[in-house]
Design an enzyme around this catalytic site. Structure first.
Site, PDB file in Angstrom:
ATOM      1  N   LYS A 194      55.010  -2.049 -64.187  1.00  0.00           N
ATOM      2  CA  LYS A 194      55.138  -1.095 -63.101  1.00  0.00           C
ATOM      3  C   LYS A 194      54.007  -1.250 -62.097  1.00  0.00           C
ATOM      4  O   LYS A 194      54.064  -0.741 -60.992  1.00  0.00           O
ATOM      5  CB  LYS A 194      55.083   0.342 -63.669  1.00  0.00           C
ATOM      6  CG  LYS A 194      56.122   0.662 -64.688  1.00  0.00           C
ATOM      7  CD  LYS A 194      55.849   2.082 -65.228  1.00  0.00           C
ATOM      8  CE  LYS A 194      56.619   2.294 -66.509  1.00  0.00           C
ATOM      9  NZ  LYS A 194      56.181   3.543 -67.184  1.00  0.00           N
ATOM     10  N   GLY A 195      52.954  -1.963 -62.542  1.00  0.00           N
ATOM     11  CA  GLY A 195      51.714  -2.000 -61.760  1.00  0.00           C
ATOM     12  C   GLY A 195      51.870  -2.445 -60.319  1.00  0.00           C
ATOM     13  O   GLY A 195      51.127  -2.003 -59.442  1.00  0.00           O
ATOM     14  N   GLU A 202      52.147  -9.613 -57.944  1.00  0.00           N
ATOM     15  CA  GLU A 202      51.401  -9.046 -59.076  1.00  0.00           C
ATOM     16  C   GLU A 202      50.359  -8.056 -58.597  1.00  0.00           C
ATOM     17  O   GLU A 202      49.798  -8.203 -57.511  1.00  0.00           O
ATOM     18  CB  GLU A 202      50.690 -10.173 -59.840  1.00  0.00           C
ATOM     19  CG  GLU A 202      51.443 -10.656 -61.075  1.00  0.00           C
ATOM     20  CD  GLU A 202      51.329  -9.699 -62.257  1.00  0.00           C
ATOM     21  OE1 GLU A 202      51.097  -8.483 -62.036  1.00  0.00           O
ATOM     22  OE2 GLU A 202      51.483 -10.152 -63.395  1.00  0.00           O
ATOM     23  N   ASP A 203      50.084  -7.093 -59.436  1.00  0.00           N
ATOM     24  CA  ASP A 203      49.006  -6.154 -59.131  1.00  0.00           C
ATOM     25  C   ASP A 203      47.643  -6.774 -59.420  1.00  0.00           C
ATOM     26  O   ASP A 203      46.737  -6.709 -58.608  1.00  0.00           O
ATOM     27  CB  ASP A 203      49.184  -4.852 -59.929  1.00  0.00           C
ATOM     28  CG  ASP A 203      49.442  -5.093 -61.424  1.00  0.00           C
ATOM     29  OD1 ASP A 203      49.632  -6.262 -61.823  1.00  0.00           O
ATOM     30  OD2 ASP A 203      49.456  -4.114 -62.182  1.00  0.00           O
ATOM     31  N   ASP A 216      44.106 -10.637 -64.736  1.00  0.00           N
ATOM     32  CA  ASP A 216      42.928 -10.338 -65.543  1.00  0.00           C
ATOM     33  C   ASP A 216      42.632 -11.590 -66.367  1.00  0.00           C
ATOM     34  O   ASP A 216      41.977 -12.511 -65.896  1.00  0.00           O
ATOM     35  CB  ASP A 216      43.252  -9.105 -66.401  1.00  0.00           C
ATOM     36  CG  ASP A 216      42.031  -8.467 -67.015  1.00  0.00           C
ATOM     37  OD1 ASP A 216      41.227  -9.205 -67.589  1.00  0.00           O
ATOM     38  OD2 ASP A 216      41.880  -7.231 -66.938  1.00  0.00           O
ATOM     39  N   LYS A 270      40.402 -10.795 -61.420  1.00  0.00           N
ATOM     40  CA  LYS A 270      39.072 -10.702 -62.045  1.00  0.00           C
ATOM     41  C   LYS A 270      38.652 -12.110 -62.447  1.00  0.00           C
ATOM     42  O   LYS A 270      39.008 -12.569 -63.536  1.00  0.00           O
ATOM     43  CB  LYS A 270      39.133  -9.819 -63.304  1.00  0.00           C
ATOM     44  CG  LYS A 270      39.461  -8.359 -63.051  1.00  0.00           C
ATOM     45  CD  LYS A 270      39.447  -7.599 -64.375  1.00  0.00           C
ATOM     46  CE  LYS A 270      39.891  -6.174 -64.227  1.00  0.00           C
ATOM     47  NZ  LYS A 270      40.064  -5.496 -65.527  1.00  0.00           N
ATOM     48  N   PHE A 300      37.641  -2.368 -65.987  1.00  0.00           N
ATOM     49  CA  PHE A 300      38.990  -1.817 -65.987  1.00  0.00           C
ATOM     50  C   PHE A 300      39.166  -0.939 -64.753  1.00  0.00           C
ATOM     51  O   PHE A 300      38.345  -0.079 -64.479  1.00  0.00           O
ATOM     52  CB  PHE A 300      39.252  -1.015 -67.256  1.00  0.00           C
ATOM     53  CG  PHE A 300      40.715  -0.735 -67.457  1.00  0.00           C
ATOM     54  CD1 PHE A 300      41.571  -1.724 -67.913  1.00  0.00           C
ATOM     55  CD2 PHE A 300      41.236   0.513 -67.146  1.00  0.00           C
ATOM     56  CE1 PHE A 300      42.924  -1.472 -68.072  1.00  0.00           C
ATOM     57  CE2 PHE A 300      42.594   0.770 -67.303  1.00  0.00           C
ATOM     58  CZ  PHE A 300      43.442  -0.218 -67.769  1.00  0.00           C
ATOM     59  N   VAL A 301      40.227  -1.189 -64.004  1.00  0.00           N
ATOM     60  CA  VAL A 301      40.451  -0.426 -62.776  1.00  0.00           C
ATOM     61  C   VAL A 301      41.800   0.297 -62.816  1.00  0.00           C
ATOM     62  O   VAL A 301      42.720  -0.123 -63.517  1.00  0.00           O
ATOM     63  CB  VAL A 301      40.391  -1.333 -61.515  1.00  0.00           C
ATOM     64  CG1 VAL A 301      38.983  -1.861 -61.309  1.00  0.00           C
ATOM     65  CG2 VAL A 301      41.394  -2.482 -61.602  1.00  0.00           C
ATOM     66  N   ASP A 347      47.379   1.677 -64.089  1.00  0.00           N
ATOM     67  CA  ASP A 347      47.294   2.898 -64.901  1.00  0.00           C
ATOM     68  C   ASP A 347      46.313   2.763 -66.046  1.00  0.00           C
ATOM     69  O   ASP A 347      45.947   1.667 -66.473  1.00  0.00           O
ATOM     70  CB  ASP A 347      48.662   3.194 -65.511  1.00  0.00           C
ATOM     71  CG  ASP A 347      48.999   2.202 -66.629  1.00  0.00           C
ATOM     72  OD1 ASP A 347      48.983   0.979 -66.360  1.00  0.00           O
ATOM     73  OD2 ASP A 347      49.240   2.628 -67.776  1.00  0.00           O
ATOM     74  N   ARG A 356      48.318   5.990 -61.594  1.00  0.00           N
ATOM     75  CA  ARG A 356      49.035   5.032 -60.733  1.00  0.00           C
ATOM     76  C   ARG A 356      49.170   5.552 -59.303  1.00  0.00           C
ATOM     77  O   ARG A 356      49.222   4.775 -58.342  1.00  0.00           O
ATOM     78  CB  ARG A 356      50.462   4.802 -61.263  1.00  0.00           C
ATOM     79  CG  ARG A 356      50.542   4.034 -62.573  1.00  0.00           C
ATOM     80  CD  ARG A 356      51.984   3.594 -62.815  1.00  0.00           C
ATOM     81  NE  ARG A 356      52.254   3.266 -64.196  1.00  0.00           N
ATOM     82  CZ  ARG A 356      52.010   2.071 -64.753  1.00  0.00           C
ATOM     83  NH1 ARG A 356      51.507   1.091 -64.028  1.00  0.00           N
ATOM     84  NH2 ARG A 356      52.287   1.859 -66.023  1.00  0.00           N
TER      85      ARG A 356
HETATM   86  P1  XMP Z   1      46.403 -10.416 -67.917  1.00  0.00           P
HETATM   87  O1  XMP Z   1      46.074 -11.242 -66.694  1.00  0.00           O
HETATM   88  O2  XMP Z   1      45.166 -10.152 -68.747  1.00  0.00           O
HETATM   89  O3  XMP Z   1      46.870  -8.974 -67.405  1.00  0.00           O
HETATM   90  O4  XMP Z   1      47.491 -11.019 -68.757  1.00  0.00           O
HETATM   91  C1  XMP Z   1      48.091  -8.470 -67.749  1.00  0.00           C
HETATM   92  C2  XMP Z   1      48.384  -7.128 -67.196  1.00  0.00           C
HETATM   93  O5  XMP Z   1      47.460  -6.192 -67.729  1.00  0.00           O
HETATM   94  C3  XMP Z   1      47.292  -5.147 -66.828  1.00  0.00           C
HETATM   95  N1  XMP Z   1      45.869  -5.050 -66.473  1.00  0.00           N
HETATM   96  C4  XMP Z   1      45.282  -3.957 -65.990  1.00  0.00           C
HETATM   97  N2  XMP Z   1      45.794  -2.748 -65.739  1.00  0.00           N
HETATM   98  N3  XMP Z   1      43.661  -2.034 -64.995  1.00  0.00           N
HETATM   99  C5  XMP Z   1      44.968  -1.779 -65.252  1.00  0.00           C
HETATM  100  O6  XMP Z   1      45.406  -0.666 -64.995  1.00  0.00           O
HETATM  101  C6  XMP Z   1      43.076  -3.232 -65.229  1.00  0.00           C
HETATM  102  O7  XMP Z   1      41.882  -3.403 -64.984  1.00  0.00           O
HETATM  103  C7  XMP Z   1      43.934  -4.250 -65.757  1.00  0.00           C
HETATM  104  N4  XMP Z   1      43.734  -5.534 -66.119  1.00  0.00           N
HETATM  105  C8  XMP Z   1      44.944  -5.998 -66.542  1.00  0.00           C
HETATM  106  C9  XMP Z   1      48.118  -5.479 -65.602  1.00  0.00           C
HETATM  107  O8  XMP Z   1      49.385  -4.854 -65.670  1.00  0.00           O
HETATM  108  C10 XMP Z   1      48.267  -6.969 -65.691  1.00  0.00           C
HETATM  109  O9  XMP Z   1      49.412  -7.422 -64.990  1.00  0.00           O
HETATM  110 MG    MG Z   2      51.047  -6.107 -64.122  1.00  0.00          MG
END
Ligand code: XMP
Ligand code: MG
Length: 183
Positions: A47-48, A103-104, A107, A135, A156-157, A163, A169
């Protein structure tokens, strides 16, 4: 809103808006209008990415079509395991289309790298990624991302679609959470 849960504002609403205009202009240049592949297909990752997706699509000066996927990555709530499951797949065939994943945040990069491999097997004409946040210090696998909004510290953001336990969100900015929220 949310009392003092937000420790700091990392990216303001105005900064997000300006960055989206900038990204939209750059991205639009890569896709000629009236391409034989048809309208650019934006694939938002639920949903991000919802707020980024809707703002970005409206900022793009070219016609786009909108599709959504939902994937979940097993692991703890604040880190990714790289084991990905499709919760909602695309309704449409993407073969021969120009596809842009929206993508949001990247990470560890594990989710996106899995998604890129999965979508590539469906033979799109092109496959690129735009992400609002990245990141760089958290990357655990190399992923090719054509367009990045902001590189942010390895914290973490939340907000603007992101969320913690489904909350925050709806914040119009990106912020960091007060550690008391986790405990
Ligand atoms: P990665 O790149 O680690 O990230 O596979 C997968 C999904 O994890 C969520 N994500 C976050 N959501 N704050 C959030 O609220 C964060 O800092 C954060 N880091 C990762 C996000 O949905 C991403 O697509
Ligand atoms: Mg995501």
């Amino acid at each position: 809103m949310y009392g003092d849960d937000i420790a700091s504002v990392l990216i303001t609403e105005d900064q997000i808006k300006a960055k989206i205009e900038e990204l939209a202009e750059l991205v639009a240049k890569r896709y000629p209008p009236d391409a034989p592949e048809g309208d650019l297909l934006l694939i938002g990752v639920l949903k991000g990415a919802i707020f980024f997706m809707t703002d970005f699509a409206r900022a793009l000066p070219i016609p786009t079509q909108l599709e959504f996927m939902a994937v979940s990555s097993y692991g703890s709530s604040t880190s990714s395991s790289g084991v990905v499951r499709i919760m909602k797949d695309l309704d449409k065939d993407i073969a021969g289309r120009n596809v842009l994943i929206v993508e949001d945040i990247i990470d560890s990069g594990l989710t996106l790298s899995w998604l890129l491999r999965n979508l590539a097997t469906r033979n799109p004409a092109s496959l690129e990624v735009v992400t609002l946040l990245r990141k760089p210090d958290a990357l655990r696998t190399p992923v090719e991302v054509a367009h990045v909004g902001f590189d942010i510290p390895n914290e973490f953001v939340v907000g603007y679609g992101l969320d913690y336990a489904e909350r925050y969100r709806d914040l119009p900015y990106i912020g960091t959470l007060d550690p008391k929220v986790y405990s």
